[in-house]
Design an enzyme around this catalytic site. Structure first.
Site, PDB file in Angstrom:
ATOM      1  N   ASP A 177     -35.170  19.362 -17.729  1.00 12.40           N
ATOM      2  CA  ASP A 177     -36.367  18.472 -16.866  1.00 12.40           C
ATOM      3  C   ASP A 177     -37.711  18.796 -17.596  1.00 12.40           C
ATOM      4  OD1 ASP A 177     -34.055  18.394 -15.000  1.00 12.40           O
ATOM      5  OD2 ASP A 177     -34.673  20.370 -14.300  1.00 12.40           O
ATOM      6  N   GLU A 224     -34.278  10.593  -8.600  1.00 13.04           N
ATOM      7  CA  GLU A 224     -35.201  11.675  -8.540  1.00 13.04           C
ATOM      8  C   GLU A 224     -35.863  11.841  -9.646  1.00 13.04           C
ATOM      9  OE1 GLU A 224     -32.307  14.919  -8.979  1.00 13.04           O
ATOM     10  OE2 GLU A 224     -30.957  13.530 -10.461  1.00 13.04           O
TER      11      GLU A 224
END
Length: 534
Positions: free
Chosen positions: A15, A187
């Site tokens: 991420d 997301e």
């Protein structure tokens, strides 16, 4: 032409959120249940990277005691505006089943090295928050909204709300600005502004092998957002021959010379299992803006490359770090992590015995509260880990040793304990989806040994433990073990279509001690060696 080899942040570093501040580049990555929270790496050339700090170091900032496996810190977003660094992140308290308890926070600092503030609470509507600083000085938080209702899209869209620096909270209306594409699982949102457009970059397809980067744009921050006509701008889906799989969850940065780069999540699977025991890693791709204002990879494709053209910047290498930590100082090596809570003299110290790391035994691997475990990421496919242990257990409930760990249900453990028949002895235990096993037909007595050397050799999917009395002559102990099981992919478990377990971290190797009797007996480790062999 200088080239960058991917991944730039090997091992469990998912991420990525990248920024440039003058001549310095920083990437923040997720840490989940491992403490301290959020890894920040530094570079000046986008090629060479060094882990420099963890912003979440205090319990007042992050209290994860009781958090589930793969809960904790998800998807931090790092930004910089007018002399202040900002970090938004999620502390996930539950994530298996229809509900997700996801609390979003903001911390700030005047310098990347801190001090970082205590957190400001934002919301709990979903995870993956990101902070956007608009040209007019307003700040906006985006995050996905989670929808637990039956027969709904659980990934219910991307929410936008203004953040007030004065009031230190979110204010005003909440807008749902993007419902995602047919890929679903939308997301990881980030907003960028370029040439009059607002660009919304999201991760879609889930964080496994269908992962992708989707971009949409609008002339208004509030939408409507037009999806890039080519579909995903980066993905490995459908290309099993690629070395970099799971490509998605990206962010972008412009260099001093206005070259454009994208960092993104990736994974490198072992064959043939397709399990990624190194976890989800960070890679980089060169990118560009097209004449009609869309974001593209510089090579014109959508697949991640292992070798990427470096920017026109002077190379800035870092010194090679030593393989062995002798525990001679009071500070613990920055690569070591604990589970869920900060290091405390209550259970870990280098002060009581000079040149040794002392661990006081606490709870078992099954605990999500207080484990005495210190470990580091596996960051290469072939490694050796070694330690020297002095430990005098009096009961079978006292153990210490070397652990290859994914989570509370999946690990291999070479340990010293006590047996009524053999006295001080060696054993190997394992857990596979929570199924406990002991891997030696009978324990090996080391009674009377003051010291025991322990070693693990990992080569791709193979793990072999060793022990020694003198650190020179080594004996293999136990069978060869399947290292590929210490991975997100193996850990994920569905029965009858119901998700029972999932993981988002990676393999760790380290030392630990347990005392299930409550006497808190200590174990002394003289050194820890982590050596990459490839």
């Amino acid at each position: 032409m200088s080239l960058i080899r991917n991944p730039i942040l090997p091992g469990f570093n998912p991420d990525p959120s990248i920024i440039r501040v003058r001549n310095d580049y920083y990437i923040a990555t997720s840490t989940f249940e491992w403490f301290p929270g959020i890894q920040i790496h530094h570079s000046r050339d986008l090629k060479n990277w060094k882990l420099i700090t963890h912003p979440l170091t205090r319990k007042s900032q992050l209290d994860m005691v009781g958090n589930p496996d793969s809960g904790g810190v998800w998807a931090p977003c790092l930004s910089y505006h007018e002399g202040t660094y900002y970090l938004v992140f999620t502390d996930v308290k539950s994530h298996i089943g229809p509900f997700k308890d996801t609390h979003n926070y903001l911390i700030t600092a005047p310098d990347i090295m801190g001090p970082w503030s205590d957190p400001i609470y934002l919301n709990s509507s979903g995870f993956d928050p990101s902070l956007f600083h608009d040209d007019d000085g307003k700040k906006w938080v985006v995050n996905l909204v989670w929808d637990h209702r039956k027969n709904r899209n659980s990934f219910g869209g991307i929410l936008l709300q203004e953040y007030s620096s004065e009031d230190k909270k979110l204010i005003g209306p909440i807008y749902n600005i993007f419902k995602g594409t047919k890929l679903g699982l939308t997301e990881g949102p980030h907003i960028y502004k370029q040439n009059g457009y607002y660009y919304l970059m999201t991760a879609e397809g889930g964080t496994r092998y269908e992962h992708a980067v989707t971009v949409a744009r609008s002339i208004s921050l509030f939408g409507p957002y037009e999806v890039d006509p080519i579909g995903p701008i980066l993905t490995s889906a459908g290309r099993p021959e690629l070395k970099l799989q799971k490509a998605g969850h990206a962010s972008i940065v412009h260099t001093q010379d206005n070259e454009l780069y994208m960092v993104h999540l990736t994974g490198r699977p072992l064959k043939p299992s397709m399990n990624c025991n190194l976890g989800r890693e960070t890679a980089i791709q060169k990118a560009m803006w097209t004449e009609d204002g869309w974001l593209r990879l510089a090579d014109g494709g959508i697949s991640p490359q292992t070798m990427v053209e470096a920017p026109l910047l002077p190379e800035y290498p870092f010194e090679v770090e030593p393989d062995t930590d002798h525990f001679d100082g009071e500070d613990i090596n920055i690569h070591f992590n604990s589970l869920r809570e900060p290091l405390s003299e209550e259970w870990i110290t280098t002060k009581e015995r000079k040149g040794f790391l002392r661990l006081r035994g606490r709870e078992s691997f099954s605990s999500s509260h207080r484990q005495s475990l210190l470990a580091r990421r596996q960051q290469a496919f072939s490694i050796t880990a070694e330690t020297l242990l002095e430990f005098e257990p009096k009961t079978h409930q006292q153990m210490a040793g070397l652990v290859y760990y994914y989570n509370s249900k999946n690990y291999y453990y070479l340990f010293i304990s006590h047996d009524e028949e053999h006295g001080k002895c060696l054993g190997i235990m394992s857990s596979d989806h929570g199924k406990y096993d002991e891997l030696l037909e009978k324990t090996i007595s080391v009674d009377g040994w003051e010291q025991v050397f322990l070693k693990a050799e990992i080569h791709y999917e193979e793990l072999q433990f060793y022990f020694s009395k003198d650190g020179i002559s080594w004996s293999a102990i136990g069978p060869g073990l399947d290292a590929s099981k210490i991975s997100d992919d193996h850990v994920e478990l569905k029965i009858g279509g119901i998700l029972l377990d999932q993981g988002f971290t990676g393999a760790f190797i380290g030392v630990c001690a347990q005392d299930l009797s409550g006497q808190r007996i200590h174990a002394d480790f003289d050194y820890f060696t982590y050596r990459e062999r490839e």
